[in-house]
Design a protein around this motif. Sequence first.
Motif, PDB file in Angstrom:
ATOM      1  N   LEU A   1      -1.244   9.188  -6.637  1.00 23.53           N
ATOM      2  CA  LEU A   1      -2.082   8.005  -6.543  1.00 23.53           C
ATOM      3  C   LEU A   1      -1.841   7.238  -5.254  1.00 23.53           C
ATOM      4  O   LEU A   1      -0.717   7.172  -4.751  1.00 23.53           O
ATOM      5  N   LYS A   2      -2.914   6.636  -4.739  1.00 20.36           N
ATOM      6  CA  LYS A   2      -2.811   5.655  -3.670  1.00 20.36           C
ATOM      7  C   LYS A   2      -3.020   4.290  -4.313  1.00 20.36           C
ATOM      8  O   LYS A   2      -4.023   4.068  -4.994  1.00 20.36           O
TER       9      LYS A   2
ATOM     10  N   THR B   1       0.877  -1.166   0.000  1.00 21.30           N
ATOM     11  CA  THR B   1       0.000   0.000   0.000  1.00 21.30           C
ATOM     12  C   THR B   1       0.912   1.213   0.000  1.00 21.30           C
ATOM     13  O   THR B   1       1.726   1.381   0.916  1.00 21.30           O
TER      14      THR B   1
ATOM     15  N   GLU C   1      -5.998  -1.732  -6.579  1.00 18.84           N
ATOM     16  CA  GLU C   1      -6.957  -0.687  -6.261  1.00 18.84           C
ATOM     17  C   GLU C   1      -6.215   0.643  -6.332  1.00 18.84           C
ATOM     18  O   GLU C   1      -5.253   0.870  -5.601  1.00 18.84           O
ATOM     19  N   VAL C   2      -6.654   1.505  -7.241  1.00 20.05           N
ATOM     20  CA  VAL C   2      -5.965   2.773  -7.485  1.00 20.05           C
ATOM     21  C   VAL C   2      -6.933   3.928  -7.235  1.00 20.05           C
ATOM     22  O   VAL C   2      -8.054   3.934  -7.748  1.00 20.05           O
ATOM     23  N   GLU C   3      -6.483   4.869  -6.453  1.00 17.12           N
ATOM     24  CA  GLU C   3      -7.296   6.042  -6.149  1.00 17.12           C
ATOM     25  C   GLU C   3      -6.450   7.300  -6.330  1.00 17.12           C
ATOM     26  O   GLU C   3      -5.329   7.380  -5.818  1.00 17.12           O
ATOM     27  N   LYS C   4      -6.973   8.255  -7.087  1.00 18.72           N
ATOM     28  CA  LYS C   4      -6.291   9.535  -7.231  1.00 18.72           C
ATOM     29  C   LYS C   4      -6.573  10.367  -5.997  1.00 18.72           C
ATOM     30  O   LYS C   4      -7.726  10.663  -5.678  1.00 18.72           O
ATOM     31  N   ILE C   5      -5.507  10.746  -5.285  1.00 23.89           N
ATOM     32  CA  ILE C   5      -5.683  11.453  -4.021  1.00 23.89           C
ATOM     33  C   ILE C   5      -5.228  12.913  -4.083  1.00 23.89           C
ATOM     34  O   ILE C   5      -5.290  13.626  -3.098  1.00 23.89           O
TER      35      ILE C   5
ATOM     36  N   TYR D   1      -4.607   9.006 -16.573  1.00 25.70           N
ATOM     37  CA  TYR D   1      -3.729   9.617 -15.588  1.00 25.70           C
ATOM     38  C   TYR D   1      -2.624  10.382 -16.316  1.00 25.70           C
ATOM     39  O   TYR D   1      -2.206   9.996 -17.412  1.00 25.70           O
TER      40      TYR D   1
END
Length: 207
Positions: free
Chosen positions: A77-78, A38, A93-97, A71
Motif C-alpha cells: 500500500l501507498k 507518505t 489516502e490509500v492506494e494498492k500499488i 486488504y
Amino acid sequence: MPRTLLLYGLCVVILGFAVAWRIASDQPQKIPKNQEVTLAATIKTQPRISERAQIIQIGNARLFVPLYPKYVVGDRLKVEGYVDEKGRIFNAEVEKIGEELGLGRLVAGLRNKISANINQFLPSREASLVGGMVLGIDSISQEFREGLIKTGTIHVVVVSGQNLSIVAGLFLAMAKFIGRRLSLALATLAVFLYALLTGFEPPVIRA
C-alpha cells in the motif's frame, strides 16, 4: 530409535525456522508520530475487522480504512495521511500499488477461505468466536468485544496453545490403531501445519 531421533531433530529445525521467521516479521517499520507522512508498506499480519473499519498494522502504527475494498496479507500500500500521537492514521489516502507473493499471503488466503466457510454456517457472532479461537482472525464487532471484556471472557477468542494440544491429541490417540511411530509422525505434521495456518502466533509457538 535413530528414526525417532531424526524426527525429533527435524521438528527442532522446523521450529527454529518458524521462530526466526516470526521474529523477523515482528521487526516493525518506524513511523514518525504527530505529522503528515507518505509511505509504502506491505501488510504483514491479517487486518482486524471492526464494525466500521479495517485496522491494518503498518510498522508501529495502525491504519484505519473503510471495510471495502478488502486488504489481505501481502498487499503493498501507498499511504498518505496524518499519524497522531498514539500512532493511528485516520482518513488517509490509500492506494494498492502491488502484491508481495509469499508463504504469508498463501496462508492468509487459505485462512480467509476457511473463515468465509465458517461464516456461511454460523451466525456472525458465533462465526467471529470460532474464527478467533481456531484461526486467530479478529473479526469481532466493537459492541461484542466490549461485552466480552466486561464479562472477562475476551481471552477465549485468541488462538491458544491448548488448540495445539487438541490437534496433536487427535492423532496420538490413534496410536493403538496405526502404530506409535506413524501416529507421532502425523501428529507432528498436523501440529506444524496448524501453527503455519495461524501465522505462528506466540502462544502456538510456545506450545
